[in-house]
Design an enzyme around this catalytic site. Structure first.
Site, PDB file in Angstrom:
ATOM      1  N   ASP A   8       0.862  -1.177   0.000  1.00  0.00           N
ATOM      2  CA  ASP A   8       0.000   0.000   0.000  1.00  0.00           C
ATOM      3  C   ASP A   8       0.897   1.225   0.000  1.00  0.00           C
ATOM      4  O   ASP A   8       1.735   1.389   0.892  1.00  0.00           O
ATOM      5  CB  ASP A   8      -0.902   0.019   1.236  1.00  0.00           C
ATOM      6  CG  ASP A   8      -2.037  -0.993   1.144  1.00  0.00           C
ATOM      7  OD1 ASP A   8      -2.141  -1.685   0.117  1.00  0.00           O
ATOM      8  OD2 ASP A   8      -2.812  -1.092   2.110  1.00  0.00           O
ATOM      9  N   ASP A 129     -15.893  -4.114  -1.736  1.00  0.00           N
ATOM     10  CA  ASP A 129     -15.766  -3.954  -0.293  1.00  0.00           C
ATOM     11  C   ASP A 129     -17.126  -4.185   0.348  1.00  0.00           C
ATOM     12  O   ASP A 129     -18.118  -3.571  -0.059  1.00  0.00           O
ATOM     13  CB  ASP A 129     -15.264  -2.558   0.046  1.00  0.00           C
ATOM     14  CG  ASP A 129     -13.907  -2.263  -0.576  1.00  0.00           C
ATOM     15  OD1 ASP A 129     -13.131  -3.215  -0.760  1.00  0.00           O
ATOM     16  OD2 ASP A 129     -13.629  -1.090  -0.868  1.00  0.00           O
TER      17      ASP A 129
END
Length: 239
Positions: A8, A129
């Site tokens: 990330d 998600d």
């Protein structure tokens, strides 16, 4: 099962968030290229890179680092964060990226997302998600008032093959993946390849996902916190 190490990126550094909270970003490496090289040296050839700046700002920011990982390190990369339009997707996929991951676009600009699927097929991964079984978006603050079947079927008809699914209640928590969720998804949508994301805490989680026949899993914080080694990850990785 494909085990996919994660990077990330936030301001050019390797970080992890806790349940998506930017205020709780923990820096693990100032050099993402060196981090990617560790994965390459261990035997991985494909990694998962998220542009956290892009996800927040709505435009892709960290492409230069990703290109260095692809061209300099020699890894293939699936990436997401800040991909809001067909033009964004085309720009990235017309470079050397192997896959893009789109979530907000699929909710907010579904026609553009369907056009991406038409043009780029398997290179386009849906980022789904989930919050209490519903699709979450806009920084996980809103949920879609639509069933998963109604959400996914138009995409399946247009060639969607792979879904990166995150239970946001587990993201960055090291509490273990929501195994039952991934079993249910695989049973309900047997023609889709699901990549589990969020909550992996140790090698036994990988063993369970592998035994369940899951297509893939992203491993991030557990590796960075020393809960699981690259050798252990490779044990369950089939490429």
């Amino acid at each position: 099962m494909r085990v996919i190490p994660a990077i990330d990126l936030l301001n050019g550094k390797v970080v992890r968030l806790h349940k998506g909270n930017y205020d709780e970003a923990k820096i693990y490496n100032d050099d993402p290229i060196a981090e990617a090289q560790k994965f390459k040296d261990a035997g991985f050839d494909h990694i998962h890179v998220i542009d956290l700046n892009g996800a927040k700002e709505g435009k892709f920011v960290n492409l230069e680092y990703i290109q260095k990982i692809i061209n300099g390190v020699g890894l293939s990369v699936q990436t997401g964060g800040g991909i809001r339009s067909y033009e964004d997707a085309a720009m990235l996929l017309d470079t050397d990226l192997s896959n893009i991951i789109c979530s907000s676009m699929a909710v907010k600009s579904p026609n553009e997302w369907l056009n991406v699927l038409d043009k780029y097929g398997d290179s386009a991964i849906l980022g789904m998600d989930l919050k209490d079984g519903q699709v979450a978006y806009s920084g996980w603050l809103e949920t879609l008032d639509k069933s998963l079947n109604d959400f996914l079927q138009p995409m399946i008809k247009r060639g969607l093959s792979t879904v990166l699914s995150t239970d946001i209640s587990r993201d960055g928590t090291l509490e273990g993946p929501n195994m039952e969720l991934y079993r249910q998804l695989s049973e309900q949508f047997p023609n889709l390849n699901f990549i589990a994301s969020g909550g992996v805490s140790n090698a036994s989680d990988l063993a369970t996902l592998n035994n369940d026949g899951q297509y893939g899993v992203v491993v991030g914080r557990a590796y960075y916190e020393g809960k699981i080694s690259l050798d252990e990850m490779l044990q369950y990785h089939s490429g």
